[in-house]
Design an enzyme around this catalytic site. Structure first.
Site, mmCIF file in Angstrom:
data_model
loop_
_atom_site.group_PDB
_atom_site.id
_atom_site.type_symbol
_atom_site.label_atom_id
_atom_site.label_comp_id
_atom_site.label_asym_id
_atom_site.label_seq_id
_atom_site.Cartn_x
_atom_site.Cartn_y
_atom_site.Cartn_z
ATOM 1 N N ASP A 1 0.820 -1.205 0.000
ATOM 2 C CA ASP A 1 0.000 0.000 0.000
ATOM 3 C C ASP A 1 0.858 1.260 0.000
ATOM 4 O O ASP A 1 1.554 1.545 0.985
ATOM 5 C CB ASP A 1 -0.906 -0.016 1.236
ATOM 6 N N ASP B 1 -2.067 6.190 -6.392
ATOM 7 C CA ASP B 1 -2.333 5.264 -5.290
ATOM 8 C C ASP B 1 -2.395 3.831 -5.795
ATOM 9 O O ASP B 1 -2.990 3.549 -6.840
ATOM 10 C CB ASP B 1 -3.659 5.640 -4.620
#
Length: 466
Positions: free
Chosen positions: A144, A346
Protein backbone atom coordinates in the site's frame (compact mmCIF):
# COMPACT_ATOMS: atom_id res chain seq x y z
CA UNK A 1 19.66 -6.20 -67.85
CA UNK A 2 20.47 -2.58 -68.61
CA UNK A 3 22.21 -0.32 -66.14
CA UNK A 4 19.36 2.22 -66.48
CA UNK A 5 16.86 -0.44 -65.42
CA UNK A 6 19.02 -1.39 -62.42
CA UNK A 7 19.34 2.26 -61.48
CA UNK A 8 15.58 2.74 -61.67
CA UNK A 9 15.01 -0.42 -59.60
CA UNK A 10 17.44 0.79 -56.94
CA UNK A 11 15.69 4.17 -56.88
CA UNK A 12 12.30 2.49 -56.35
CA UNK A 13 13.65 0.27 -53.57
CA UNK A 14 15.31 3.25 -51.88
CA UNK A 15 12.10 5.24 -52.06
CA UNK A 16 10.16 2.32 -50.61
CA UNK A 17 12.66 2.07 -47.76
CA UNK A 18 12.46 5.80 -47.02
CA UNK A 19 8.65 5.69 -47.06
CA UNK A 20 8.70 2.71 -44.72
CA UNK A 21 10.98 4.51 -42.24
CA UNK A 22 8.88 7.66 -42.51
CA UNK A 23 5.69 5.67 -41.94
CA UNK A 24 7.16 4.01 -38.86
CA UNK A 25 8.31 7.37 -37.55
CA UNK A 26 4.90 8.91 -38.16
CA UNK A 27 3.17 6.01 -36.40
CA UNK A 28 5.46 6.46 -33.44
CA UNK A 29 4.83 10.20 -33.31
CA UNK A 30 1.06 9.76 -33.75
CA UNK A 31 0.67 6.99 -31.21
CA UNK A 32 -1.16 9.43 -28.96
CA UNK A 33 -3.74 9.89 -31.70
CA UNK A 34 -4.15 6.29 -32.82
CA UNK A 35 -7.20 4.16 -32.49
CA UNK A 36 -6.40 0.56 -31.73
CA UNK A 37 -8.29 -2.60 -32.60
CA UNK A 38 -8.55 -5.16 -29.82
CA UNK A 39 -9.70 -8.77 -29.67
CA UNK A 40 -12.66 -9.06 -27.30
CA UNK A 41 -11.03 -12.21 -25.88
CA UNK A 42 -8.17 -10.04 -24.56
CA UNK A 43 -10.61 -8.51 -22.06
CA UNK A 44 -10.81 -11.85 -20.21
CA UNK A 45 -7.40 -13.53 -20.55
CA UNK A 46 -6.72 -17.05 -19.33
CA UNK A 47 -4.99 -17.64 -16.00
CA UNK A 48 -1.18 -17.41 -16.09
CA UNK A 49 0.46 -17.20 -12.68
CA UNK A 50 4.07 -17.37 -13.90
CA UNK A 51 6.16 -14.51 -12.52
CA UNK A 52 6.58 -11.67 -15.01
CA UNK A 53 10.18 -10.76 -14.16
CA UNK A 54 13.41 -12.72 -13.97
CA UNK A 55 14.72 -10.61 -11.11
CA UNK A 56 14.99 -12.57 -7.86
CA UNK A 57 16.79 -10.38 -5.36
CA UNK A 58 14.85 -7.39 -4.01
CA UNK A 59 11.79 -8.43 -6.02
CA UNK A 60 8.49 -9.77 -4.73
CA UNK A 61 5.79 -11.45 -6.78
CA UNK A 62 2.66 -9.31 -6.68
CA UNK A 63 -0.89 -10.60 -7.28
CA UNK A 64 -4.40 -9.23 -7.04
CA UNK A 65 -5.84 -10.17 -3.66
CA UNK A 66 -9.02 -11.60 -5.21
CA UNK A 67 -7.41 -13.19 -8.29
CA UNK A 68 -6.67 -16.88 -8.98
CA UNK A 69 -2.91 -16.34 -8.53
CA UNK A 70 -3.46 -15.34 -4.89
CA UNK A 71 -3.46 -17.85 -2.06
CA UNK A 72 -6.46 -15.90 -0.78
CA UNK A 73 -8.45 -16.98 -3.88
CA UNK A 74 -11.63 -18.79 -2.87
CA UNK A 75 -12.24 -20.46 -6.24
CA UNK A 76 -15.23 -18.35 -7.18
CA UNK A 77 -15.69 -15.38 -9.49
CA UNK A 78 -14.65 -11.93 -8.31
CA UNK A 79 -17.48 -10.03 -6.67
CA UNK A 80 -17.17 -6.81 -8.67
CA UNK A 81 -19.88 -5.06 -6.68
CA UNK A 82 -17.86 -5.69 -3.53
CA UNK A 83 -14.61 -4.51 -5.16
CA UNK A 84 -16.13 -1.21 -6.26
CA UNK A 85 -17.89 -0.63 -2.93
CA UNK A 86 -14.54 -1.19 -1.22
CA UNK A 87 -13.01 1.24 -3.68
CA UNK A 88 -15.47 3.97 -2.78
CA UNK A 89 -14.74 3.32 0.90
CA UNK A 90 -11.02 3.65 0.27
CA UNK A 91 -11.49 6.97 -1.52
CA UNK A 92 -13.41 8.31 1.47
CA UNK A 93 -10.67 7.05 3.80
CA UNK A 94 -7.95 8.78 1.76
CA UNK A 95 -9.94 12.00 1.75
CA UNK A 96 -10.31 11.78 5.53
CA UNK A 97 -6.54 11.24 5.91
CA UNK A 98 -5.80 14.27 3.76
CA UNK A 99 -8.37 16.66 5.15
CA UNK A 100 -8.71 15.51 8.79
CA UNK A 101 -6.28 15.78 11.69
CA UNK A 102 -4.55 13.28 13.96
CA UNK A 103 -6.86 11.43 16.37
CA UNK A 104 -6.40 10.35 20.00
CA UNK A 105 -4.03 8.09 21.87
CA UNK A 106 -3.78 4.36 21.11
CA UNK A 107 -4.76 1.86 23.80
CA UNK A 108 -4.18 -1.85 23.40
CA UNK A 109 -7.15 -3.00 25.50
CA UNK A 110 -9.66 -0.24 24.92
CA UNK A 111 -9.42 0.29 21.18
CA UNK A 112 -12.77 0.41 19.44
CA UNK A 113 -12.55 -2.42 16.91
CA UNK A 114 -15.94 -2.82 15.24
CA UNK A 115 -17.48 -4.89 12.47
CA UNK A 116 -19.77 -2.46 10.65
CA UNK A 117 -22.04 -3.33 7.75
CA UNK A 118 -19.69 -1.43 5.48
CA UNK A 119 -16.87 -2.18 3.08
CA UNK A 120 -13.12 -2.55 3.39
CA UNK A 121 -10.98 0.46 2.54
CA UNK A 122 -8.49 -1.80 0.75
CA UNK A 123 -10.37 -1.80 -2.55
CA UNK A 124 -8.96 -3.81 -5.43
CA UNK A 125 -5.54 -4.13 -3.82
CA UNK A 126 -2.53 -6.34 -4.47
CA UNK A 127 -0.64 -8.60 -2.09
CA UNK A 128 2.96 -9.78 -1.72
CA UNK A 129 4.56 -12.43 0.48
CA UNK A 130 7.39 -11.54 2.85
CA UNK A 131 9.25 -13.40 5.56
CA UNK A 132 9.24 -12.24 9.18
CA UNK A 133 11.19 -13.40 12.21
CA UNK A 134 13.94 -15.91 13.00
CA UNK A 135 13.26 -18.54 11.81
CA UNK A 136 11.37 -16.74 9.08
CA UNK A 137 7.60 -17.16 8.69
CA UNK A 138 5.90 -16.31 5.39
CA UNK A 139 3.14 -13.73 5.59
CA UNK A 140 0.87 -12.32 2.86
CA UNK A 141 0.61 -8.53 3.15
CA UNK A 142 -1.37 -5.99 1.18
CA UNK A 143 1.15 -3.58 -0.36
CA UNK A 144 0.00 0.00 0.00
CA UNK A 145 1.52 3.29 -1.16
CA UNK A 146 -1.10 5.10 0.93
CA UNK A 147 -0.02 3.63 4.28
CA UNK A 148 3.27 4.08 6.12
CA UNK A 149 3.21 1.47 8.87
CA UNK A 150 3.94 -2.17 8.08
CA UNK A 151 1.98 -4.41 10.44
CA UNK A 152 0.84 -7.98 10.85
CA UNK A 153 -1.43 -9.82 13.25
CA UNK A 154 0.40 -11.26 16.26
CA UNK A 155 -0.17 -13.73 19.04
CA UNK A 156 -1.40 -13.49 21.71
CA UNK A 157 -4.57 -12.11 20.13
CA UNK A 158 -7.03 -9.97 22.00
CA UNK A 159 -9.07 -9.87 18.79
CA UNK A 160 -7.85 -11.19 15.43
CA UNK A 161 -9.59 -11.86 12.12
CA UNK A 162 -9.16 -14.96 9.97
CA UNK A 163 -6.06 -15.03 7.73
CA UNK A 164 -4.54 -17.50 5.27
CA UNK A 165 -1.30 -18.26 7.14
CA UNK A 166 -0.81 -19.00 10.85
CA UNK A 167 -0.77 -15.79 12.87
CA UNK A 168 2.76 -14.61 13.66
CA UNK A 169 3.90 -15.52 17.17
CA UNK A 170 6.80 -13.32 18.31
CA UNK A 171 7.59 -15.69 21.17
CA UNK A 172 8.87 -18.18 18.58
CA UNK A 173 11.30 -15.67 17.04
CA UNK A 174 14.78 -15.04 18.42
CA UNK A 175 15.04 -11.63 16.68
CA UNK A 176 11.86 -9.98 18.02
CA UNK A 177 12.14 -7.02 20.41
CA UNK A 178 9.65 -4.47 21.72
CA UNK A 179 10.31 -0.75 21.25
CA UNK A 180 10.31 1.58 24.24
CA UNK A 181 7.71 4.31 24.70
CA UNK A 182 10.58 6.76 24.89
CA UNK A 183 12.26 5.75 21.64
CA UNK A 184 12.25 8.50 18.97
CA UNK A 185 10.47 6.23 16.47
CA UNK A 186 7.65 5.65 18.97
CA UNK A 187 7.32 9.33 19.77
CA UNK A 188 7.10 10.11 16.03
CA UNK A 189 4.56 7.40 15.15
CA UNK A 190 1.61 9.74 14.71
CA UNK A 191 2.87 11.12 11.39
CA UNK A 192 2.64 7.63 9.90
CA UNK A 193 -0.42 6.24 11.66
CA UNK A 194 -2.62 9.27 12.22
CA UNK A 195 -2.91 8.38 15.91
CA UNK A 196 -0.79 9.25 18.93
CA UNK A 197 1.10 6.26 20.37
CA UNK A 198 0.34 4.85 23.79
CA UNK A 199 2.24 2.91 26.45
CA UNK A 200 1.84 -0.45 28.13
CA UNK A 201 4.42 -0.39 30.89
CA UNK A 202 7.46 0.80 28.96
CA UNK A 203 6.34 -0.78 25.69
CA UNK A 204 5.23 1.40 22.76
CA UNK A 205 1.65 0.85 21.57
CA UNK A 206 0.65 1.83 18.04
CA UNK A 207 -2.81 2.16 16.60
CA UNK A 208 -4.22 3.06 13.21
CA UNK A 209 -7.70 3.04 11.68
CA UNK A 210 -8.95 2.85 8.12
CA UNK A 211 -12.11 4.92 8.12
CA UNK A 212 -14.60 2.03 7.79
CA UNK A 213 -14.31 0.74 11.36
CA UNK A 214 -11.32 -1.46 10.48
CA UNK A 215 -8.32 -0.90 12.71
CA UNK A 216 -5.22 -2.46 14.18
CA UNK A 217 -3.66 -1.87 17.60
CA UNK A 218 -0.66 -3.60 19.10
CA UNK A 219 2.97 -3.49 20.11
CA UNK A 220 5.42 -1.44 18.12
CA UNK A 221 8.47 -3.68 17.74
CA UNK A 222 11.54 -4.64 15.73
CA UNK A 223 12.02 -7.85 13.80
CA UNK A 224 14.00 -9.35 10.93
CA UNK A 225 12.25 -8.82 7.58
CA UNK A 226 13.18 -11.12 4.68
CA UNK A 227 12.38 -10.14 1.08
CA UNK A 228 14.61 -12.78 -0.52
CA UNK A 229 17.45 -15.05 0.65
CA UNK A 230 19.90 -12.20 -0.01
CA UNK A 231 17.64 -9.31 1.05
CA UNK A 232 17.32 -9.42 4.81
CA UNK A 233 16.54 -6.29 6.85
CA UNK A 234 17.38 -6.52 10.54
CA UNK A 235 15.78 -4.39 13.27
CA UNK A 236 12.84 -3.56 11.01
CA UNK A 237 10.23 -1.54 12.89
CA UNK A 238 6.68 -2.80 12.47
CA UNK A 239 3.32 -3.14 14.19
CA UNK A 240 2.65 -6.44 15.97
CA UNK A 241 -1.15 -6.26 15.98
CA UNK A 242 -3.00 -7.97 18.81
CA UNK A 243 -6.33 -6.18 18.51
CA UNK A 244 -7.38 -6.16 14.86
CA UNK A 245 -10.76 -6.15 13.26
CA UNK A 246 -13.18 -4.77 10.78
CA UNK A 247 -13.17 -5.80 7.17
CA UNK A 248 -9.71 -7.18 6.50
CA UNK A 249 -9.98 -10.33 4.43
CA UNK A 250 -7.45 -13.15 4.56
CA UNK A 251 -4.13 -11.34 4.35
CA UNK A 252 -1.95 -11.00 7.44
CA UNK A 253 -1.49 -7.22 7.42
CA UNK A 254 -0.09 -4.36 5.36
CA UNK A 255 3.27 -3.44 3.82
CA UNK A 256 3.51 0.35 4.10
CA UNK A 257 5.30 2.23 1.31
CA UNK A 258 4.13 5.80 1.95
CA UNK A 259 6.32 8.87 2.54
CA UNK A 260 7.08 8.69 6.24
CA UNK A 261 10.06 7.74 8.44
CA UNK A 262 8.31 4.54 9.56
CA UNK A 263 7.68 3.19 6.04
CA UNK A 264 9.80 0.41 4.56
CA UNK A 265 11.08 2.94 2.01
CA UNK A 266 12.68 5.13 4.67
CA UNK A 267 13.80 2.24 6.88
CA UNK A 268 15.72 0.71 3.95
CA UNK A 269 17.01 4.01 2.55
CA UNK A 270 20.66 3.02 2.97
CA UNK A 271 20.14 -0.32 1.24
CA UNK A 272 17.77 0.66 -1.60
CA UNK A 273 18.26 4.42 -1.92
CA UNK A 274 14.57 5.30 -1.35
CA UNK A 275 13.75 3.83 -4.74
CA UNK A 276 11.13 1.21 -5.59
CA UNK A 277 8.95 0.19 -8.49
CA UNK A 278 6.07 -2.11 -9.28
CA UNK A 279 4.17 -3.42 -12.26
CA UNK A 280 0.49 -4.25 -11.88
CA UNK A 281 -0.55 -7.02 -14.29
CA UNK A 282 -3.12 -6.49 -17.07
CA UNK A 283 -5.69 -8.67 -15.33
CA UNK A 284 -6.42 -10.30 -11.98
CA UNK A 285 -5.41 -13.62 -13.60
CA UNK A 286 -1.68 -12.82 -13.88
CA UNK A 287 1.13 -11.70 -11.55
CA UNK A 288 3.18 -8.54 -11.47
CA UNK A 289 6.08 -7.53 -9.25
CA UNK A 290 7.27 -5.15 -6.55
CA UNK A 291 10.97 -4.29 -6.65
CA UNK A 292 13.24 -2.36 -4.29
CA UNK A 293 16.36 -0.54 -5.51
CA UNK A 294 17.43 1.42 -8.56
CA UNK A 295 19.38 -1.37 -10.30
CA UNK A 296 16.36 -3.67 -10.48
CA UNK A 297 14.26 -1.55 -12.87
CA UNK A 298 13.26 -3.67 -15.88
CA UNK A 299 11.71 -1.17 -18.31
CA UNK A 300 14.03 -0.19 -21.19
CA UNK A 301 12.74 3.38 -21.23
CA UNK A 302 11.14 5.51 -18.56
CA UNK A 303 9.43 8.89 -18.61
CA UNK A 304 9.56 10.85 -15.36
CA UNK A 305 7.30 13.47 -13.86
CA UNK A 306 8.01 15.44 -10.66
CA UNK A 307 6.77 13.94 -7.40
CA UNK A 308 4.50 16.46 -5.69
CA UNK A 309 4.20 16.92 -1.93
CA UNK A 310 0.56 16.98 -0.86
CA UNK A 311 0.49 19.89 1.57
CA UNK A 312 -2.46 18.58 3.59
CA UNK A 313 -0.77 15.20 4.18
CA UNK A 314 2.75 14.60 2.82
CA UNK A 315 2.40 10.87 3.48
CA UNK A 316 0.82 10.43 0.01
CA UNK A 317 2.61 10.54 -3.35
CA UNK A 318 1.42 13.57 -5.27
CA UNK A 319 1.40 13.88 -9.04
CA UNK A 320 0.38 16.71 -11.37
CA UNK A 321 -1.99 16.10 -14.29
CA UNK A 322 -1.65 18.66 -17.08
CA UNK A 323 -4.29 17.33 -19.43
CA UNK A 324 -6.08 14.34 -20.97
CA UNK A 325 -6.48 13.39 -24.63
CA UNK A 326 -8.86 10.96 -26.31
CA UNK A 327 -7.96 9.70 -29.78
CA UNK A 328 -5.15 12.26 -29.94
CA UNK A 329 -7.45 15.21 -29.30
CA UNK A 330 -6.79 17.20 -26.11
CA UNK A 331 -9.93 17.56 -24.05
CA UNK A 332 -11.21 21.06 -23.42
CA UNK A 333 -10.57 21.16 -19.68
CA UNK A 334 -9.67 24.49 -18.03
CA UNK A 335 -6.17 24.33 -16.55
CA UNK A 336 -7.56 25.41 -13.17
CA UNK A 337 -9.49 22.12 -12.90
CA UNK A 338 -6.25 20.25 -12.25
CA UNK A 339 -4.23 23.05 -10.67
CA UNK A 340 -6.91 23.52 -8.00
CA UNK A 341 -7.08 19.81 -7.18
CA UNK A 342 -4.66 17.83 -5.00
CA UNK A 343 -3.85 14.70 -6.99
CA UNK A 344 -2.23 11.52 -5.71
CA UNK A 345 -1.17 8.25 -7.32
CA UNK A 346 -2.33 5.26 -5.29
CA UNK A 347 -1.76 1.50 -5.42
CA UNK A 348 -4.99 0.62 -3.62
CA UNK A 349 -7.64 2.72 -5.40
CA UNK A 350 -9.11 0.73 -8.29
CA UNK A 351 -10.53 3.35 -10.67
CA UNK A 352 -9.23 6.86 -11.25
CA UNK A 353 -11.16 9.65 -9.56
CA UNK A 354 -11.28 12.86 -11.61
CA UNK A 355 -12.72 16.29 -10.86
CA UNK A 356 -16.27 16.33 -12.31
CA UNK A 357 -15.42 18.80 -15.10
CA UNK A 358 -12.55 16.61 -16.29
CA UNK A 359 -14.58 13.42 -16.03
CA UNK A 360 -17.50 14.86 -17.99
CA UNK A 361 -15.18 15.90 -20.83
CA UNK A 362 -13.49 12.48 -20.88
CA UNK A 363 -16.79 10.61 -20.84
CA UNK A 364 -18.27 12.68 -23.66
CA UNK A 365 -15.26 12.21 -25.94
CA UNK A 366 -15.05 8.50 -25.16
CA UNK A 367 -18.75 7.92 -25.80
CA UNK A 368 -18.46 9.75 -29.11
CA UNK A 369 -15.53 7.57 -30.18
CA UNK A 370 -17.41 4.40 -29.13
CA UNK A 371 -20.75 5.39 -30.68
CA UNK A 372 -20.81 2.35 -32.99
CA UNK A 373 -20.90 -0.13 -30.11
CA UNK A 374 -23.84 -1.35 -28.05
CA UNK A 375 -24.23 0.32 -24.68
CA UNK A 376 -24.69 -1.74 -21.54
CA UNK A 377 -26.35 -0.75 -18.25
CA UNK A 378 -24.19 1.21 -15.77
CA UNK A 379 -22.37 -0.74 -13.05
CA UNK A 380 -22.34 1.56 -10.05
CA UNK A 381 -20.35 3.80 -9.83
CA UNK A 382 -19.26 3.25 -13.48
CA UNK A 383 -21.73 4.93 -15.85
CA UNK A 384 -20.28 4.26 -19.32
CA UNK A 385 -20.43 0.57 -20.23
CA UNK A 386 -20.53 -1.53 -23.42
CA UNK A 387 -21.74 -4.96 -24.47
CA UNK A 388 -19.12 -6.72 -26.62
CA UNK A 389 -20.75 -10.16 -26.44
CA UNK A 390 -21.74 -10.08 -30.11
CA UNK A 391 -18.40 -9.03 -31.60
CA UNK A 392 -14.94 -10.60 -31.88
CA UNK A 393 -12.99 -7.33 -32.12
CA UNK A 394 -13.58 -3.68 -31.36
CA UNK A 395 -11.73 -0.47 -32.14
CA UNK A 396 -11.28 1.99 -29.33
CA UNK A 397 -9.60 5.34 -28.84
CA UNK A 398 -6.34 5.74 -26.97
CA UNK A 399 -6.67 7.65 -23.71
CA UNK A 400 -3.55 9.69 -22.97
CA UNK A 401 -2.67 11.35 -19.68
CA UNK A 402 -0.24 14.25 -19.80
CA UNK A 403 1.68 14.77 -16.58
CA UNK A 404 3.98 17.59 -15.61
CA UNK A 405 7.25 17.42 -17.54
CA UNK A 406 5.44 17.17 -19.80
CA UNK A 407 5.19 13.43 -20.42
CA UNK A 408 2.46 11.58 -22.30
CA UNK A 409 1.24 8.22 -21.01
CA UNK A 410 -0.94 6.15 -23.35
CA UNK A 411 -3.07 3.83 -21.27
CA UNK A 412 -3.08 0.12 -22.00
CA UNK A 413 -6.40 -1.49 -22.94
CA UNK A 414 -6.51 -2.93 -19.43
CA UNK A 415 -6.06 0.59 -18.08
CA UNK A 416 -9.10 2.01 -19.86
CA UNK A 417 -11.76 -0.53 -18.96
CA UNK A 418 -13.13 -2.25 -15.89
CA UNK A 419 -14.41 -5.63 -17.10
CA UNK A 420 -17.39 -7.04 -15.21
CA UNK A 421 -17.87 -9.55 -18.02
CA UNK A 422 -17.83 -9.37 -21.81
CA UNK A 423 -21.38 -7.99 -21.83
CA UNK A 424 -20.53 -5.21 -19.36
CA UNK A 425 -17.19 -3.54 -20.08
CA UNK A 426 -17.04 -0.12 -18.42
CA UNK A 427 -14.91 3.00 -18.71
CA UNK A 428 -12.72 2.81 -15.59
CA UNK A 429 -13.09 6.39 -14.37
CA UNK A 430 -15.50 8.17 -12.06
CA UNK A 431 -16.28 11.74 -11.10
CA UNK A 432 -14.88 12.60 -7.68
CA UNK A 433 -14.44 15.85 -5.80
CA UNK A 434 -13.63 19.26 -7.31
CA UNK A 435 -10.51 19.68 -5.16
CA UNK A 436 -9.13 16.14 -5.15
CA UNK A 437 -8.15 13.43 -7.66
CA UNK A 438 -6.64 9.94 -7.51
CA UNK A 439 -4.73 8.19 -10.30
CA UNK A 440 -5.88 4.64 -9.61
CA UNK A 441 -4.33 1.23 -10.06
CA UNK A 442 -6.39 0.20 -13.11
CA UNK A 443 -4.79 3.01 -15.12
CA UNK A 444 -1.33 1.90 -13.92
CA UNK A 445 -1.70 -1.65 -15.28
CA UNK A 446 1.21 -3.03 -17.38
CA UNK A 447 3.39 0.01 -16.58
CA UNK A 448 6.48 -0.19 -14.46
CA UNK A 449 5.72 2.64 -12.04
CA UNK A 450 8.95 3.91 -10.49
CA UNK A 451 9.04 5.89 -7.25
CA UNK A 452 12.36 7.71 -7.06
CA UNK A 453 11.66 9.23 -3.66
CA UNK A 454 15.23 10.46 -3.24
CA UNK A 455 15.14 12.14 -6.64
CA UNK A 456 11.62 13.52 -6.21
CA UNK A 457 10.17 11.94 -9.35
CA UNK A 458 7.78 9.24 -10.52
CA UNK A 459 8.48 7.27 -13.69
CA UNK A 460 6.37 5.25 -16.11
CA UNK A 461 7.68 2.49 -18.38
CA UNK A 462 5.17 0.91 -20.77
CA UNK A 463 4.60 -2.80 -21.38
CA UNK A 464 6.61 -3.97 -18.37
CA UNK A 465 4.34 -6.90 -17.41
CA UNK A 466 2.00 -8.04 -20.18
Amino acid sequence: MSSSFLSELMRILLCAFVLSVRSSFEKKVLVHGAQITFAVSSLSPSVNCTASTNNVNSTLKLVHKYGPCSQLFDGGPINHTQVLLEDMARVKWIQSKIFNSISGTSDLKESNVSLPASNSTNGGGYVVTIGLGTPTKDLTLLFDTGSALTWTQCEPCISCYSQAEPIFDPSNSSSYANISCFAPSCIGLASGTGELPGCSGSRCIYGTGYGDGSSTVGLFATETLTLSPTDVITNFEFGCGQNNGGLFDGYAGLLGLARDPISIIEQTATKYGRYFSYCLPPSTSAPGYLTFGRDKVTSPSLSFTPMVTVAQNPLFYGIKIIGISVDGKPLSIPSTVFSNASTIIDSGTTVTQLPPTAYTALRSAFREAMANYTSAPPFEPLDTCYDFSGVSTFTGPVITFTFDGPINIDLDLSGMFYVVDVSQVCLAFVAGADDFAIYGNTQQRTFEVVYDVAGGQIGFGAKACL
